[in-house]
Design an enzyme around this catalytic site. Sequence first.
Site, PDB file in Angstrom:
ATOM      1  N   ARG A  77       0.818  -1.209   0.000  1.00  0.00           N
ATOM      2  CA  ARG A  77       0.000   0.000   0.000  1.00  0.00           C
ATOM      3  C   ARG A  77       0.859   1.269   0.000  1.00  0.00           C
ATOM      4  O   ARG A  77       0.475   2.292   0.560  1.00  0.00           O
ATOM      5  CB  ARG A  77      -0.965   0.022   1.205  1.00  0.00           C
ATOM      6  N   ASP A 118      -6.832  -2.214  -7.436  1.00  0.00           N
ATOM      7  CA  ASP A 118      -7.390  -2.787  -6.210  1.00  0.00           C
ATOM      8  C   ASP A 118      -7.733  -4.249  -6.448  1.00  0.00           C
ATOM      9  O   ASP A 118      -8.002  -4.658  -7.580  1.00  0.00           O
ATOM     10  CB  ASP A 118      -8.632  -2.024  -5.753  1.00  0.00           C
TER      11      ASP A 118
HETATM   12  O1  CP3 Z   1       0.323   0.826  -3.202  1.00  0.00           O
HETATM   13  C1  CP3 Z   1      -0.292  -0.210  -3.385  1.00  0.00           C
HETATM   14  O2  CP3 Z   1      -0.188  -1.172  -2.603  1.00  0.00           O
HETATM   15  C2  CP3 Z   1      -1.079  -0.410  -4.680  1.00  0.00           C
HETATM   16  C3  CP3 Z   1      -2.483  -0.273  -4.613  1.00  0.00           C
HETATM   17  C4  CP3 Z   1      -3.386  -1.124  -3.735  1.00  0.00           C
HETATM   18  C5  CP3 Z   1      -4.625  -0.606  -3.273  1.00  0.00           C
HETATM   19  N1  CP3 Z   1      -5.314  -1.629  -2.692  1.00  0.00           N
HETATM   20  C6  CP3 Z   1      -5.088   0.781  -3.456  1.00  0.00           C
HETATM   21  C7  CP3 Z   1      -6.116   1.321  -2.573  1.00  0.00           C
HETATM   22  C8  CP3 Z   1      -3.321  -2.463  -3.335  1.00  0.00           C
HETATM   23  C9  CP3 Z   1      -2.201  -3.472  -3.522  1.00  0.00           C
HETATM   24  C10 CP3 Z   1      -4.554  -2.769  -2.690  1.00  0.00           C
HETATM   25  C11 CP3 Z   1      -4.907  -4.114  -2.184  1.00  0.00           C
HETATM   26  C12 CP3 Z   1      -6.121  -4.294  -1.389  1.00  0.00           C
HETATM   27  N2  CP3 Z   1      -7.337  -3.692  -1.538  1.00  0.00           N
HETATM   28  C13 CP3 Z   1      -6.245  -5.235  -0.352  1.00  0.00           C
HETATM   29  C14 CP3 Z   1      -5.161  -6.201   0.067  1.00  0.00           C
HETATM   30  C15 CP3 Z   1      -4.161  -5.568   0.940  1.00  0.00           C
HETATM   31  C16 CP3 Z   1      -4.600  -5.386   2.355  1.00  0.00           C
HETATM   32  O3  CP3 Z   1      -4.563  -4.237   2.804  1.00  0.00           O
HETATM   33  O4  CP3 Z   1      -4.911  -6.383   2.997  1.00  0.00           O
HETATM   34  C17 CP3 Z   1      -7.555  -5.140   0.162  1.00  0.00           C
HETATM   35  C18 CP3 Z   1      -8.134  -5.951   1.301  1.00  0.00           C
HETATM   36  C19 CP3 Z   1      -8.234  -4.153  -0.616  1.00  0.00           C
HETATM   37  C20 CP3 Z   1      -9.667  -3.740  -0.519  1.00  0.00           C
HETATM   38  C21 CP3 Z   1      -9.791  -2.313  -0.167  1.00  0.00           C
HETATM   39  N3  CP3 Z   1      -9.424  -1.256  -0.971  1.00  0.00           N
HETATM   40  C22 CP3 Z   1     -10.322  -1.768   1.044  1.00  0.00           C
HETATM   41  C23 CP3 Z   1     -10.845  -2.587   2.209  1.00  0.00           C
HETATM   42  C24 CP3 Z   1     -10.253  -0.378   0.926  1.00  0.00           C
HETATM   43  C25 CP3 Z   1     -10.777   0.638   1.901  1.00  0.00           C
HETATM   44  C26 CP3 Z   1      -9.929   0.773   3.084  1.00  0.00           C
HETATM   45  C27 CP3 Z   1      -8.652   1.536   2.771  1.00  0.00           C
HETATM   46  O5  CP3 Z   1      -7.583   0.985   2.992  1.00  0.00           O
HETATM   47  O6  CP3 Z   1      -8.791   2.659   2.305  1.00  0.00           O
HETATM   48  C28 CP3 Z   1      -9.635  -0.071  -0.316  1.00  0.00           C
HETATM   49  C29 CP3 Z   1      -9.353   1.275  -0.850  1.00  0.00           C
HETATM   50  C30 CP3 Z   1      -8.025   1.561  -1.419  1.00  0.00           C
HETATM   51  N4  CP3 Z   1      -7.295   0.718  -2.177  1.00  0.00           N
HETATM   52  C31 CP3 Z   1      -7.317   2.798  -1.300  1.00  0.00           C
HETATM   53  C32 CP3 Z   1      -6.131   2.655  -2.022  1.00  0.00           C
HETATM   54  C33 CP3 Z   1      -5.073   3.687  -2.250  1.00  0.00           C
HETATM   55  C34 CP3 Z   1      -7.825   4.053  -0.586  1.00  0.00           C
HETATM   56  C35 CP3 Z   1      -8.798   4.754  -1.458  1.00  0.00           C
HETATM   57  C36 CP3 Z   1      -8.822   6.232  -1.194  1.00  0.00           C
HETATM   58  O7  CP3 Z   1      -9.493   6.628  -0.243  1.00  0.00           O
HETATM   59  O8  CP3 Z   1      -8.182   6.972  -1.952  1.00  0.00           O
END
Ligand code: CP3
Length: 340
Positions: free
Chosen positions: A24, A74
């Site tokens: 992330r 994502d």
């Molecule tokens: O930098 C990176 O790692 C690349 C991008 C990336 C994102 N999500 C962008 C993102 C990656 C590899 C993920 C994987 C992801 N997404 C996982 C597995 C990793 C982990 O944390 O266990 C999961 C479970 C998700 C599902 C997801 N996406 C959730 C539950 C959420 C909301 C909670 C949160 O962390 O904000 C997201 C949103 C998300 N995915 C954001 C980003 C940058 C935030 C969105 C924003 O508000 O701009």
Amino acid sequence: MKNDLLLRAARGEKTERIPVWLMRQAGRILPGYRKLREKVKDFKELVKTPTLACEATLEPVQALDVDAAIIFSDILVVPEAMGLDYEMLESKGPMFEKTIQSKKDIDGLRIGSIENWNYVVEAIKLTKSELNGKVPLIGFAGSPWTIFAYMTEGKGSKTFSIAKRMLYSEPEMAHALLDKITQTTIKYLKDQVNAGAQIVQLFDSWGGILSPESYEEFSLPYIAKICDELNGLVPVIAFPKGAFFSAKEIAKLNCSVIGIDWTVNPSEARTLFGGKSLQGNLDPCVLYAEPSVIRSKTHNMIEQFGTKGYIANLGHGVYPDIPVDNVRHFVECVKQYPVK
Ligand code: CP3
């Protein structure tokens, strides 16, 4: 390739310096990301616009000086490609309008194809060309069980009791859904590799809420299938978060790297996963501490993992409120570690 430390470490080689990146890394910790987000309607517009996804992918390479880029996307691209649409709600997380509850719902899902994730393919091609070999590009997907959990619950959950209920009360139905997700994920990851991803990571973020028995029936076999299909093409990093109760079985995966969370002692991880490279595992909360603490905990971690076949990372994604200077300090501490 100017910096292929990550790929060499993934193959089990000793590297002159330890490669480091953060799960992330391309998110809300970075000021450039927050500016990008202000320009668009929502998170999904960023993910679906290749030029913007490329920009978000490259920012941490510049700003944090990490040894890898991970494509900005994502894990929820997969359910959407199968026909289950979601919204990413501001400060709440993902929300699916419909969820999967019946055989009929499963039959209504498609096995996704390139036209359903072409924006990711385009983002990878563009990023690969912009990177120009500076660092490797990581592709990724969620594990089938983790995607199953979102598709049945419709959102995040503390207990995942809806998802787990299906495992216990309708196991055949659960397997049918997991199988469909797995088939889609294999095609999706192969398309990422064809577009230029040089290594892929499978995030089993919710593996740890299962019992060992359920994990070995409903999560691990599907991860194994994906590894078998992909690991001959590029190295696969399997990240079975929280599921190290099944370490003996995880060790049998046909993957190059195991991602370790902070609940496992690094030297013990070496014993558990003998022939594999390891990635991890600093508790992200260490990065709230002062620089000297970050330094000693990081160096202590590396000492325990050893320097051969090792990729430094956190034990899970970096939290949005962790100061970016502390993240940079963590990266520097890894880079300064003397490899003998
Ligand atoms: O930098 C990176 O790692 C690349 C991008 C990336 C994102 N999500 C962008 C993102 C990656 C590899 C993920 C994987 C992801 N997404 C996982 C597995 C990793 C982990 O944390 O266990 C999961 C479970 C998700 C599902 C997801 N996406 C959730 C539950 C959420 C909301 C909670 C949160 O962390 O904000 C997201 C949103 C998300 N995915 C954001 C980003 C940058 C935030 C969105 C924003 O508000 O701009």
